[in-house]
Design a protein around this motif. Structure first.
Motif, short mmCIF file in Angstrom:
data_model
loop_
_atom_site.label_atom_id
_atom_site.label_comp_id
_atom_site.label_asym_id
_atom_site.label_seq_id
_atom_site.Cartn_x
_atom_site.Cartn_y
_atom_site.Cartn_z
N LEU A 182 42.43 -1.44 -34.60
CA LEU A 182 42.03 -1.88 -35.92
C LEU A 182 41.97 -0.76 -36.94
O LEU A 182 42.18 -0.97 -38.13
CB LEU A 182 40.68 -2.59 -35.84
N PHE A 183 41.69 0.46 -36.48
CA PHE A 183 41.63 1.61 -37.38
C PHE A 183 42.40 2.77 -36.76
O PHE A 183 41.81 3.71 -36.20
CB PHE A 183 40.17 2.01 -37.66
N PRO A 184 43.73 2.72 -36.81
CA PRO A 184 44.56 3.73 -36.11
C PRO A 184 44.27 5.16 -36.52
O PRO A 184 44.43 6.08 -35.72
CB PRO A 184 45.99 3.32 -36.49
N GLU A 185 43.84 5.35 -37.76
CA GLU A 185 43.59 6.72 -38.23
C GLU A 185 42.41 7.36 -37.52
O GLU A 185 42.23 8.59 -37.58
CB GLU A 185 43.38 6.73 -39.75
N LEU A 186 41.60 6.57 -36.81
CA LEU A 186 40.45 7.11 -36.11
C LEU A 186 40.73 7.45 -34.65
O LEU A 186 39.84 7.92 -33.94
CB LEU A 186 39.28 6.12 -36.17
N ARG A 200 38.48 -4.20 -47.15
CA ARG A 200 37.59 -3.28 -47.86
C ARG A 200 37.21 -2.11 -46.97
O ARG A 200 37.11 -0.96 -47.44
CB ARG A 200 36.35 -4.02 -48.35
N MET A 201 37.01 -2.36 -45.68
CA MET A 201 36.69 -1.28 -44.76
C MET A 201 37.85 -0.30 -44.67
O MET A 201 37.67 0.93 -44.62
CB MET A 201 36.37 -1.86 -43.38
N LEU A 202 39.08 -0.82 -44.61
CA LEU A 202 40.25 0.04 -44.57
C LEU A 202 40.35 0.89 -45.83
O LEU A 202 40.63 2.09 -45.77
CB LEU A 202 41.52 -0.79 -44.40
N LEU A 223 49.21 -7.21 -40.30
CA LEU A 223 49.76 -7.53 -41.61
C LEU A 223 48.81 -7.14 -42.72
O LEU A 223 49.22 -6.54 -43.73
CB LEU A 223 50.06 -9.03 -41.67
N LEU A 224 47.54 -7.45 -42.57
CA LEU A 224 46.56 -7.10 -43.60
C LEU A 224 46.42 -5.59 -43.76
O LEU A 224 46.15 -5.09 -44.85
CB LEU A 224 45.19 -7.70 -43.24
N ARG A 225 46.62 -4.87 -42.67
CA ARG A 225 46.48 -3.42 -42.70
C ARG A 225 47.70 -2.72 -43.29
O ARG A 225 47.58 -1.66 -43.91
CB ARG A 225 46.23 -2.93 -41.27
N THR A 226 48.87 -3.29 -43.10
CA THR A 226 50.09 -2.58 -43.44
C THR A 226 50.85 -3.13 -44.63
O THR A 226 51.78 -2.49 -45.11
CB THR A 226 51.05 -2.57 -42.23
N ASP A 227 50.46 -4.32 -45.12
CA ASP A 227 51.16 -4.90 -46.28
C ASP A 227 50.12 -5.24 -47.34
O ASP A 227 49.53 -6.32 -47.32
CB ASP A 227 51.94 -6.14 -45.86
N ALA A 228 49.93 -4.32 -48.27
CA ALA A 228 48.91 -4.50 -49.29
C ALA A 228 49.23 -5.65 -50.23
O ALA A 228 48.33 -6.18 -50.91
CB ALA A 228 48.75 -3.21 -50.10
#
Length: 264
Positions: A13-17, A258-260, A217-222
Motif C-alpha cells: 500500500l505504501f511502496p516508498e516505505l 490523502r494519506m499518499l 489504480l488510486l495510487r498510480t493514476d491521479a
C-alpha cells in the motif's frame, strides 16, 4: 499506472516505505512450480527507529527464513502490518499453491497466522550462506530444501497453480463461472481446489484481486476518479468500492489518497 511501479507491487500500500534493501527475484528452475518469487530483505535501523509497512497481501502462503527463525505464513484475510526494528534479514518464498500440501493439509486453519517451523538445519545453513555471500545467496540454500520437501508436483497441484495465476494475472477477472470456464474446470472444482491448496474461497480471491487493483489504480493514476475506478474494476458503484475498501483496509479510497499525498 506509473512506469516505475510494476503490478507486482499491487499489494504494497505504501511502496516508498519499503526498507532500502528489499527486492523480489523470480523463481527459476525446478523451484518455479513452487515459488512465484523470492523476496529478499535486509535492514539496519537506528535504536528506536521502526520501519512499518501495511500490506494487502496476495492470498497465498509464504515460507520465510529470517535471522531469528524459519516461519510459515498462512493465507491472509486482512491487511497486515510489518514492523522492522534493529538489524535483520529475511529470505522469503511466496509459495505457489502446489507447494502448500507439503506444509499443511488444511491451509484455511492457518489464515492470518505465522508459525515457527522446527528446521534448525535449514536455518543454520541459510544463516551461514547469508553471512558469507549476502541475502540473495540464501536462495541457494532454501530453494533445494523446498524442492526436496515438496517432491514431485502433481497434476492437481498444477491446476491449483493455474487457478492462482488466473486470479492474479488475468487482465480482468469476471465472475466465478467465467473463471472456471477460462480454466476449463467446473465451479465446484474451483471451490475444491482453492480450499485445498490456498485456504480461501474463490470469492475471496476475486475480492482481493479487485481491491489490490483498486489500490494500485488510486495510487498510480491521479486522474482516475474513485467512481471510474469502481466501474473499471467490477464494483457495482462507488459506494460498493468504498465499503469494500474500508472493510478490508480500515479507511476509504479518498482517505487512502490523502494519506499518499501527505507522504509526498
Amino acid at each position: 499506472m506509473r512506469d516505475d511501479e510494476p503490478a507486482v507491487n499491487r499489494g504494497t500500500l505504501f511502496p516508498e516505505l519499503l526498507p532500502g534493501d528489499f527486492r523480489r527475484v523470480p523463481a527459476s528452475g525446478t523451484a518455479a512450480e513452487l515459488v512465484n518469487w523470492w523476496w529478499l530483505s535486509r535492514w539496519s535501523l537506528a535504536p528506536g527507529e521502526v520501519s512499518s509497512q501495511r500490506i494487502l497481501a496476495y492470498p497465498t502462503t509464504n515460507l520465510v527464513v529470517e535471522d531469528a527463525l524459519v516461519g510459515f505464513a498462512g493465507p491472509t484475510t486482512e491487511v497486515s502490518q510489518q514492523d522492522l526494528v534493529g538489524d535483520g534479514w529475511a529470505v522469503g518464498a511466496r509459495l505457489r499453491p502446489a507447494a502448500v500440501p507439503a506444509f499443511t493439509v488444511e491451509p484455511a486453519a492457518l489464515r492470518d497466522r505465522y508459525l515457527e517451523l522446527d528446521e534448525p538445519e535449514l536455518h543454520a545453513a541459510a544463516t551461514r550462506r547469508v553471512a558469507d555471500a549476502g541475502v540473495a545467496a540464501g536462495v541457494e540454500v532454501v530453494a533445494p530444501w523446498l524442492v526436496a520437501r515438496v517432491g514431485a508436483v502433481t497434476d492437481e497441484g498444477r491446476v491449483a497453480n493455474a487457478v492462482a495465476d488466473y486470479f492474479e494475472s488475468a487482465p480482468s477477472v469476471g465472475g466465478l463461472a467465467e473463471a472456471a470456464s477460462e480454466l476449463s474446470i467446473s465451479v465446484r472444482t474451483l471451490h475444491r481446489i482453492t480450499t485445498k491448496y490456498i485456504g480461501l474461497t474463490p470469492h475471496a480471491l476475486l475480492r482481493r484481486r479487485r481491491l489490490q487493483d483498486a489500490a494500485l489504480l488510486l495510487r498510480t493514476d491521479a486522474d482516475a476518479t474513485i467512481a471510474e475506478a469502481a466501474a473499471q474494476l467490477g464494483f457495482a458503484d462507488q459506494a460498493h468500492l468504498t465499503r469494500e475498501f474500508r472493510r478490508a483496509l480500515g479507511y476509504s479510497p479518498s482517505e487512502y489518497r490523502r494519506m499518499l499525498a501527505s507522504r509526498d
